[in-house]
Design a protein around this motif. Structure first.
Motif, mmCIF file in Angstrom:
data_model
loop_
_atom_site.group_PDB
_atom_site.id
_atom_site.type_symbol
_atom_site.label_atom_id
_atom_site.label_comp_id
_atom_site.label_asym_id
_atom_site.label_seq_id
_atom_site.Cartn_x
_atom_site.Cartn_y
_atom_site.Cartn_z
ATOM 1 N N ARG A 1 4.250 -6.855 -8.641
ATOM 2 C CA ARG A 1 3.535 -6.791 -9.923
ATOM 3 C C ARG A 1 2.256 -5.975 -9.801
ATOM 4 N NH1 ARG A 1 3.853 -13.266 -11.195
ATOM 5 N NH2 ARG A 1 5.883 -13.330 -12.232
ATOM 6 N N SER A 2 1.461 -6.271 -8.783
ATOM 7 C CA SER A 2 0.188 -5.567 -8.615
ATOM 8 C C SER A 2 0.404 -4.076 -8.414
ATOM 9 C CB SER A 2 -0.586 -6.144 -7.427
ATOM 10 O OG SER A 2 -1.005 -7.464 -7.687
ATOM 11 N N ALA A 3 1.368 -3.714 -7.570
ATOM 12 C CA ALA A 3 1.605 -2.310 -7.262
ATOM 13 C C ALA A 3 2.088 -1.549 -8.487
ATOM 14 C CB ALA A 3 2.620 -2.187 -6.124
ATOM 15 N N VAL A 4 3.073 -2.094 -9.199
ATOM 16 C CA VAL A 4 3.672 -1.363 -10.314
ATOM 17 C C VAL A 4 2.716 -1.279 -11.500
ATOM 18 C CG1 VAL A 4 5.551 -1.371 -12.011
ATOM 19 C CG2 VAL A 4 6.026 -1.893 -9.611
ATOM 20 N N ILE A 5 2.041 -2.372 -11.828
ATOM 21 C CA ILE A 5 1.125 -2.324 -12.969
ATOM 22 C C ILE A 5 -0.017 -1.358 -12.695
ATOM 23 C CG2 ILE A 5 -0.549 -3.673 -14.300
ATOM 24 C CD1 ILE A 5 1.352 -6.021 -14.138
ATOM 25 N N THR A 6 -0.547 -1.382 -11.476
ATOM 26 C CA THR A 6 -1.614 -0.440 -11.144
ATOM 27 C C THR A 6 -1.114 0.991 -11.233
ATOM 28 O OG1 THR A 6 -2.547 -2.095 -9.631
ATOM 29 C CG2 THR A 6 -3.360 0.157 -9.426
ATOM 30 N N ALA A 7 0.105 1.233 -10.752
ATOM 31 C CA ALA A 7 0.672 2.579 -10.806
ATOM 32 C C ALA A 7 0.951 3.028 -12.231
ATOM 33 C CB ALA A 7 1.961 2.628 -9.990
ATOM 34 N N ALA A 8 1.227 2.070 -13.126
ATOM 35 C CA ALA A 8 1.637 2.408 -14.492
ATOM 36 C C ALA A 8 0.468 2.710 -15.416
ATOM 37 C CB ALA A 8 2.460 1.259 -15.075
ATOM 38 N N MET A 9 -0.760 2.595 -14.925
ATOM 39 C CA MET A 9 -1.903 2.823 -15.791
ATOM 40 C C MET A 9 -2.134 4.308 -16.060
ATOM 41 S SD MET A 9 -2.903 -0.170 -16.625
ATOM 42 C CE MET A 9 -1.147 -0.538 -16.637
ATOM 43 N N ALA A 10 -2.717 4.595 -17.201
ATOM 44 C CA ALA A 10 -3.061 5.977 -17.565
ATOM 45 C C ALA A 10 -4.090 6.536 -16.594
ATOM 46 C CB ALA A 10 -3.631 5.997 -18.987
ATOM 47 N N MET B 1 0.826 -1.212 0.000
ATOM 48 C CA MET B 1 0.000 0.000 0.000
ATOM 49 C C MET B 1 0.859 1.261 0.000
ATOM 50 S SD MET B 1 -2.832 -1.580 -0.119
ATOM 51 C CE MET B 1 -4.278 -0.625 0.333
ATOM 52 N N LEU B 2 1.920 1.276 0.798
ATOM 53 C CA LEU B 2 2.775 2.460 0.861
ATOM 54 C C LEU B 2 3.504 2.677 -0.459
ATOM 55 C CD1 LEU B 2 4.222 2.100 4.469
ATOM 56 C CD2 LEU B 2 2.673 3.885 3.658
ATOM 57 N N SER B 3 3.961 1.604 -1.096
ATOM 58 C CA SER B 3 4.661 1.747 -2.373
ATOM 59 C C SER B 3 3.755 2.412 -3.406
ATOM 60 C CB SER B 3 5.120 0.383 -2.890
ATOM 61 O OG SER B 3 6.065 -0.206 -2.024
ATOM 62 N N PHE B 4 2.523 1.949 -3.476
ATOM 63 C CA PHE B 4 1.605 2.516 -4.470
ATOM 64 C C PHE B 4 1.172 3.928 -4.097
ATOM 65 C CE2 PHE B 4 -2.652 3.525 -5.935
ATOM 66 C CZ PHE B 4 -2.512 3.356 -7.299
ATOM 67 N N TYR B 5 0.746 4.120 -2.861
ATOM 68 C CA TYR B 5 0.120 5.392 -2.497
ATOM 69 C C TYR B 5 1.129 6.523 -2.308
ATOM 70 C CZ TYR B 5 -4.475 3.359 -2.414
ATOM 71 O OH TYR B 5 -5.652 2.774 -2.804
ATOM 72 N N ILE B 6 2.348 6.224 -1.903
ATOM 73 C CA ILE B 6 3.376 7.274 -1.882
ATOM 74 C C ILE B 6 3.667 7.729 -3.316
ATOM 75 C CG2 ILE B 6 5.810 7.745 -1.428
ATOM 76 C CD1 ILE B 6 5.579 5.983 1.059
ATOM 77 N N HIS C 1 4.996 7.920 -11.477
ATOM 78 C CA HIS C 1 4.281 7.137 -10.460
ATOM 79 C C HIS C 1 4.780 5.690 -10.392
ATOM 80 C CE1 HIS C 1 0.087 5.740 -8.805
ATOM 81 N NE2 HIS C 1 1.084 5.385 -8.029
ATOM 82 N N PRO C 2 4.819 4.956 -11.530
ATOM 83 C CA PRO C 2 5.316 3.574 -11.415
ATOM 84 C C PRO C 2 6.785 3.487 -11.051
ATOM 85 C CG PRO C 2 4.907 4.167 -13.712
ATOM 86 C CD PRO C 2 4.308 5.256 -12.882
ATOM 87 N N ALA C 3 7.598 4.486 -11.451
ATOM 88 C CA ALA C 3 9.022 4.448 -11.104
ATOM 89 C C ALA C 3 9.209 4.566 -9.592
ATOM 90 C CB ALA C 3 9.771 5.564 -11.825
ATOM 91 N N ILE C 4 8.457 5.469 -8.968
ATOM 92 C CA ILE C 4 8.542 5.608 -7.513
ATOM 93 C C ILE C 4 8.045 4.337 -6.833
ATOM 94 C CG2 ILE C 4 7.601 6.851 -5.526
ATOM 95 C CD1 ILE C 4 7.612 9.371 -7.266
ATOM 96 N N THR C 5 6.940 3.793 -7.321
ATOM 97 C CA THR C 5 6.385 2.573 -6.748
ATOM 98 C C THR C 5 7.360 1.408 -6.880
ATOM 99 O OG1 THR C 5 4.122 3.295 -7.221
ATOM 100 C CG2 THR C 5 4.469 0.937 -6.892
ATOM 101 N N TRP C 6 7.965 1.273 -8.055
ATOM 102 C CA TRP C 6 8.935 0.194 -8.271
ATOM 103 C C TRP C 6 10.145 0.364 -7.352
ATOM 104 C CZ3 TRP C 6 14.036 -0.116 -9.899
ATOM 105 C CH2 TRP C 6 14.484 -1.388 -10.264
ATOM 106 N N THR C 7 10.643 1.579 -7.219
ATOM 107 C CA THR C 7 11.805 1.827 -6.360
ATOM 108 C C THR C 7 11.497 1.508 -4.904
ATOM 109 O OG1 THR C 7 12.582 3.583 -7.855
ATOM 110 C CG2 THR C 7 13.462 3.568 -5.617
#
Length: 312
Positions: free
Chosen positions: A261-270, A66-71, A241-247
């Motif tokens: 996978r779930s966090a980065v793909i969700t973050a990478a969406m338009a 959750m923190l990876s995605f929402y940050i 957004h996905p770069a921060i989440t991935w990092t």
């Protein structure tokens, strides 16, 4: 290349079918609205209801996920807001709308089907956990920011603001579906098998109908407005957004493979259509929001392939 052909393109082809139907095949605006009303008002809320009602809450809600995605998402809001104020010299309300575009990725209509096609239905636990608080949290955040900006000098009380925000959030069908799913999950209330059979019939149509309707909705948007602003917001959504989440997921929280996978793909969406809906609700930055949804959705065919390649 197989990821592009097997995972991404079928999802965007369904969107393309809706776009073609609306543009050339006489699929009228009222028909598009009907499809989206079914998808967003009934089928998708039932999908979220069923997913959350059956979710292992203890396993799904990983703090690192959750923190990876929402940050990353809140960083997108900050970047969009700062760009609007400092680079494009936009007023405060426009800047909040810019930030909301950078904040609100299309987790439901794009994130779910792409994750499912890439990794299977069993890989959706992290996606559902993110989505379960995605709309309520982000709408609460965005509406609060906008109402505070609009009420400067009007003396609106904190209680009145809280009521306004709560009313706007709790009237959304997606939020209602989420809350009902939590109610069933936490209470342990068993539903009859015949009810689950009916629900499962509806939710099988949810994502195809929503993707088709999304194509019809995108036809209405024109690539107008400040192209630099549109490109900036697209880069924030698809790259930052996905770069921060991935990092964060790999270097800080050390997420396991399914969660990453779930966090980065969700973050990478338009940006989702809700980004335009939010701008339209307040009548600010509508052209930029609509154009970014359209342009970023097209660009995400390529950027999503990139993120699929670097994920384990």
């Amino acid at each position: 290349m197989s990821a592009l052909l097997d995972v991404i393109l079928p999802v965007f082809l369904v969107i393309g079918f809706g776009y073609v139907a609306a543009r050339w095949l006489g699929f009228k605006d009222t028909s598009v609205d009907g499809v989206m009303h079914f998808a967003q008002g009934f089928a998708l809320p039932l999908l979220l209801f069923a997913s959350i009602a059956r979710l292992d809450l203890g396993q799904a809600y990983d703090a690192g996920l959750m923190l990876s995605f929402y940050i990353g998402a809140l960083s997108g809001f900050g970047a969009g807001f700062a760009a609007a104020r400092l680079v494009f010299d936009r007023p405060l309300t426009d800047s909040i709308a810019f930030g909301f575009v950078g904040l609100f990725s299309n987790s439901l209509l794009l994130g779910l089907p792409i994750t499912e096609r890439a990794y299977g239905t069993g890989a959706l636990t992290g996606n559902v956990a993110i989505i379960s608080i995605h709309a309520p949290v982000f709408y609460a955040f965005g509406i609060t920011c906008m109402e505070l900006a609009r009420s400067r000098g009007l003396g609106l009380s904190a209680l009145a603001l809280a009521r306004q925000v709560a009313r706007a959030i709790l009237c959304q069908p997606l939020v209602i579906g989420i809350l009902c799913g939590f109610a069933v999950n936490l209470s342990g209330l068993p539903l009859p098998a015949i009810a689950w059979s009916a629900i499962d019939m509806v939710i099988r149509a949810a994502l195809p109908a929503a993707l088709f309707g999304l194509g019809g909705v995108l036809y209405r948007y024109k690539p107008e407005g400040d192209l630099r602003a549109i490109a900036t917001l697209s880069a924030i959504s698809l790259i930052l957004h996905p770069a921060i989440t991935w990092t964060l997921g790999t270097q800080v929280f050390h997420l396991d493979t399914p969660a990453l996978r779930s966090a980065v793909i969700t973050a990478a969406m338009a940006p989702g259509v809700n980004a335009y809906v939010f701008a339209n609700l307040y009548g600010v930055a509508k052209r930029v929001a609509a154009s970014t949804v359209l342009m970023a959705t097209g660009l995400s065919i390529v950027t999503t392939w990139f993120w699929l390649q670097i994920l384990p």
